[in-house]
Design a protein around this motif. Sequence first.
Motif, PDB file in Angstrom:
ATOM      1  N   ASP A 261       0.802  -1.254   0.011  1.00  0.00           N
ATOM      2  CA  ASP A 261      -0.021  -0.098  -0.002  1.00  0.00           C
ATOM      3  C   ASP A 261       1.011   1.325   0.041  1.00  0.00           C
ATOM      4  O   ASP A 261       2.100   1.108   0.176  1.00  0.00           O
ATOM      5  N   ARG A 262       0.435   2.451  -0.153  1.00  0.00           N
ATOM      6  CA  ARG A 262       1.147   3.635  -0.280  1.00  0.00           C
ATOM      7  C   ARG A 262       1.912   4.068   0.678  1.00  0.00           C
ATOM      8  O   ARG A 262       3.086   4.691   0.598  1.00  0.00           O
ATOM      9  N   GLN A 263       1.858   3.490   1.941  1.00  0.00           N
ATOM     10  CA  GLN A 263       2.681   3.816   3.127  1.00  0.00           C
ATOM     11  C   GLN A 263       3.081   2.623   3.483  1.00  0.00           C
ATOM     12  O   GLN A 263       4.182   2.732   4.558  1.00  0.00           O
ATOM     13  N   GLY A 264       3.158   1.330   2.865  1.00  0.00           N
ATOM     14  CA  GLY A 264       3.866   0.109   3.256  1.00  0.00           C
ATOM     15  C   GLY A 264       5.336   0.174   2.756  1.00  0.00           C
ATOM     16  O   GLY A 264       5.751   1.080   1.989  1.00  0.00           O
ATOM     17  N   ALA A 265       6.117  -0.457   3.479  1.00  0.00           N
ATOM     18  CA  ALA A 265       7.701  -0.578   3.223  1.00  0.00           C
ATOM     19  C   ALA A 265       7.821  -0.818   1.606  1.00  0.00           C
ATOM     20  O   ALA A 265       8.933  -0.375   1.281  1.00  0.00           O
ATOM     21  N   MET A 266       7.243  -1.774   1.131  1.00  0.00           N
ATOM     22  CA  MET A 266       7.265  -2.133  -0.403  1.00  0.00           C
ATOM     23  C   MET A 266       6.604  -1.081  -1.206  1.00  0.00           C
ATOM     24  O   MET A 266       7.313  -0.567  -2.014  1.00  0.00           O
ATOM     25  N   GLY A 267       5.572  -0.883  -0.869  1.00  0.00           N
ATOM     26  CA  GLY A 267       4.715   0.120  -1.752  1.00  0.00           C
ATOM     27  C   GLY A 267       5.126   1.519  -1.727  1.00  0.00           C
ATOM     28  O   GLY A 267       5.205   2.281  -2.793  1.00  0.00           O
ATOM     29  N   SER A 268       5.818   1.998  -0.776  1.00  0.00           N
ATOM     30  CA  SER A 268       5.942   3.450  -0.559  1.00  0.00           C
ATOM     31  C   SER A 268       7.459   3.525  -1.490  1.00  0.00           C
ATOM     32  O   SER A 268       7.513   4.521  -2.365  1.00  0.00           O
ATOM     33  N   LYS A 269       8.310   2.521  -1.219  1.00  0.00           N
ATOM     34  CA  LYS A 269       9.633   2.463  -2.162  1.00  0.00           C
ATOM     35  C   LYS A 269       9.126   2.354  -3.711  1.00  0.00           C
ATOM     36  O   LYS A 269       9.681   3.238  -4.365  1.00  0.00           O
ATOM     37  N   ALA A 270       8.286   1.339  -4.077  1.00  0.00           N
ATOM     38  CA  ALA A 270       7.853   1.440  -5.261  1.00  0.00           C
ATOM     39  C   ALA A 270       7.558   2.609  -5.847  1.00  0.00           C
ATOM     40  O   ALA A 270       7.742   2.803  -7.325  1.00  0.00           O
ATOM     41  N   ARG A 271       6.701   3.307  -5.175  1.00  0.00           N
ATOM     42  CA  ARG A 271       5.962   4.525  -5.750  1.00  0.00           C
ATOM     43  C   ARG A 271       7.015   5.645  -6.079  1.00  0.00           C
ATOM     44  O   ARG A 271       6.813   6.417  -7.058  1.00  0.00           O
ATOM     45  N   GLU A 272       8.109   5.495  -5.210  1.00  0.00           N
ATOM     46  CA  GLU A 272       9.354   6.266  -5.368  1.00  0.00           C
ATOM     47  C   GLU A 272      10.055   6.125  -6.654  1.00  0.00           C
ATOM     48  O   GLU A 272      10.686   6.951  -7.449  1.00  0.00           O
ATOM     49  N   ARG A 273      10.260   4.753  -6.925  1.00  0.00           N
ATOM     50  CA  ARG A 273      11.461   4.424  -7.601  1.00  0.00           C
ATOM     51  C   ARG A 273      10.865   3.951  -9.015  1.00  0.00           C
ATOM     52  O   ARG A 273      11.871   3.812  -9.990  1.00  0.00           O
ATOM     53  N   PHE A 274       9.598   3.289  -9.192  1.00  0.00           N
ATOM     54  CA  PHE A 274       9.182   2.682 -10.529  1.00  0.00           C
ATOM     55  C   PHE A 274       9.129   3.897 -11.531  1.00  0.00           C
ATOM     56  O   PHE A 274       8.731   4.979 -11.349  1.00  0.00           O
ATOM     57  N   LYS A 275       9.572   3.474 -12.698  1.00  0.00           N
ATOM     58  CA  LYS A 275       9.295   4.353 -13.927  1.00  0.00           C
ATOM     59  C   LYS A 275       8.460   3.393 -14.900  1.00  0.00           C
ATOM     60  O   LYS A 275       8.527   2.176 -14.777  1.00  0.00           O
ATOM     61  N   VAL A 276       7.793   3.898 -15.790  1.00  0.00           N
ATOM     62  CA  VAL A 276       7.143   3.286 -16.780  1.00  0.00           C
ATOM     63  C   VAL A 276       7.980   3.197 -18.079  1.00  0.00           C
ATOM     64  O   VAL A 276       7.757   2.008 -18.737  1.00  0.00           O
ATOM     65  N   ALA A 277       8.792   4.059 -18.235  1.00  0.00           N
ATOM     66  CA  ALA A 277       9.699   4.042 -19.399  1.00  0.00           C
ATOM     67  C   ALA A 277      11.185   4.609 -19.584  1.00  0.00           C
ATOM     68  O   ALA A 277      10.871   5.668 -18.450  1.00  0.00           O
ATOM     69  N   VAL A 278      11.827   4.285 -20.413  1.00  0.00           N
ATOM     70  CA  VAL A 278      13.225   4.977 -20.147  1.00  0.00           C
ATOM     71  C   VAL A 278      13.769   5.124 -21.503  1.00  0.00           C
ATOM     72  O   VAL A 278      13.467   4.080 -22.364  1.00  0.00           O
ATOM     73  N   GLN A 279      14.232   6.412 -21.826  1.00  0.00           N
ATOM     74  CA  GLN A 279      14.818   6.386 -23.465  1.00  0.00           C
ATOM     75  C   GLN A 279      16.284   6.682 -23.357  1.00  0.00           C
ATOM     76  O   GLN A 279      16.748   7.384 -22.517  1.00  0.00           O
ATOM     77  N   VAL A 280      17.159   5.847 -23.973  1.00  0.00           N
ATOM     78  CA  VAL A 280      18.519   5.760 -23.993  1.00  0.00           C
ATOM     79  C   VAL A 280      18.793   5.764 -25.284  1.00  0.00           C
ATOM     80  O   VAL A 280      18.699   4.720 -26.105  1.00  0.00           O
ATOM     81  N   GLY A 281      19.677   6.586 -25.906  1.00  0.00           N
ATOM     82  CA  GLY A 281      20.036   6.709 -27.348  1.00  0.00           C
ATOM     83  C   GLY A 281      18.811   6.358 -28.041  1.00  0.00           C
ATOM     84  O   GLY A 281      17.721   7.341 -28.407  1.00  0.00           O
ATOM     85  N   ASP A 282      19.184   5.405 -29.156  1.00  0.00           N
ATOM     86  CA  ASP A 282      17.953   5.100 -30.175  1.00  0.00           C
ATOM     87  C   ASP A 282      16.923   4.250 -29.656  1.00  0.00           C
ATOM     88  O   ASP A 282      15.851   3.722 -30.487  1.00  0.00           O
ATOM     89  N   SER A 283      16.910   3.780 -28.233  1.00  0.00           N
ATOM     90  CA  SER A 283      16.044   2.824 -27.768  1.00  0.00           C
ATOM     91  C   SER A 283      15.042   3.340 -26.729  1.00  0.00           C
ATOM     92  O   SER A 283      15.577   4.218 -25.857  1.00  0.00           O
ATOM     93  N   ALA A 284      13.705   2.687 -26.746  1.00  0.00           N
ATOM     94  CA  ALA A 284      13.035   3.123 -25.782  1.00  0.00           C
ATOM     95  C   ALA A 284      12.487   1.975 -25.128  1.00  0.00           C
ATOM     96  O   ALA A 284      12.112   0.876 -25.434  1.00  0.00           O
ATOM     97  N   PHE A 285      12.676   2.031 -23.643  1.00  0.00           N
ATOM     98  CA  PHE A 285      12.426   0.660 -22.831  1.00  0.00           C
ATOM     99  C   PHE A 285      11.337   1.023 -22.156  1.00  0.00           C
ATOM    100  O   PHE A 285      10.926   1.936 -21.294  1.00  0.00           O
ATOM    101  N   VAL A 286      10.392  -0.147 -22.253  1.00  0.00           N
ATOM    102  CA  VAL A 286       9.009  -0.360 -21.535  1.00  0.00           C
ATOM    103  C   VAL A 286       8.627  -1.581 -21.290  1.00  0.00           C
ATOM    104  O   VAL A 286       8.871  -2.467 -22.186  1.00  0.00           O
ATOM    105  N   HIS A 287       7.769  -1.840 -20.462  1.00  0.00           N
ATOM    106  CA  HIS A 287       7.463  -3.226 -20.238  1.00  0.00           C
ATOM    107  C   HIS A 287       6.564  -3.835 -21.452  1.00  0.00           C
ATOM    108  O   HIS A 287       7.088  -4.904 -21.763  1.00  0.00           O
TER     109      HIS A 287
END
Length: 333
Positions: free
Chosen positions: A116-142
């Motif tokens: 959950d939003r204040q849980g030990a896992m959920g709070s870190k996940a909300r701070e650290r997760f991204k949906v996508a990253v662009q590096v050079g010619d590449s776009a990384f996404v799930h």
Amino acid sequence: DVVDYGEDGRAMYHFLWALQDDAHRRTNGTVDLLVGNHELELLQGHLHDLATRRHKHDANDLQSYEVLGIPRRRKALCSYAKFPERCMANPKGKHNCADSAGGQQKAEECVRRAWDRQGAMGSKARERFKVAVQVGDSAFVHAGLLFKLWEKIEHTKDKGDAVAWLNAHFASLVSGTPMQELADSKDVILNAKDAHSPVWTRVGRGLDEQAPTVFSGGKDQCELVKEGLGFLFGKAEGKRMVIGHNTILSGRPVAACQGHLIMTDTIMSRGFYEADITPGSEHQDPIEKMFDPRLSALETFDNVGAEVWSVQPVGGRQMQGGRCKHLGPGSSA
């Protein structure tokens, strides 16, 4: 998709967050963690896929295979209890949670509290997760970055960096939102039924083995991939989308759509083994040999025109073609 296809998702994320911190501390390096649909399910409180069998006809079927006499799901749930061994001995009882105070809870509730939003896992996940990253010619996404996604999150080219906008949209969406509201949300990122979700779309399904088929709006899968790249980069030529989400039976990353799509889910987790592993089982050694060769890395650079290689660090000869494979530019399915 670090979680669900095995029983050690909680431990894996503790490792990955430590890896992020270590990279920054030692070299000012960056480890980006992209959210997958299974992480979203935990943020939404959905536990029906947590270490259960992959091929099931009913979402409410919570059966799982056993590892050394213990069901994978039981071990996964009990990893969130303060005393996992006690929980595994009494899985239907109430236990102190590893990541929260507030009295004893069922193991399922310990998982929800942790994510959950204040849980030990959920709070870190909300701070650290991204949906996508662009590096050079590449776009990384799930799962994929399709053109209609940007309309749904109200992004236009004049608003600047599309990937930064997407990540900011996700962060604002999940940062202070209770678990049940995330579960009920129809936002394109969170909605499993939205064909344009960057975390849920199946635009890449089957492209490791077959020609593209019509997917949406009369356009086939590869046309949609190229259209998405065109929005991100201004042109699709020489650009690529790197995704997971769609399993590759061959066990090696595949370049599809004339090299514009690189598929990387090589089924490298032993959690995909669909049978019980019993104590003293003669299957344990073959399992190592089955999944270790599927371990895979993708290597590229952040400059325009950089080549992309897949690397299989273990047992390259078994995977037909050695440990390194060129995936682009100039590579096609």
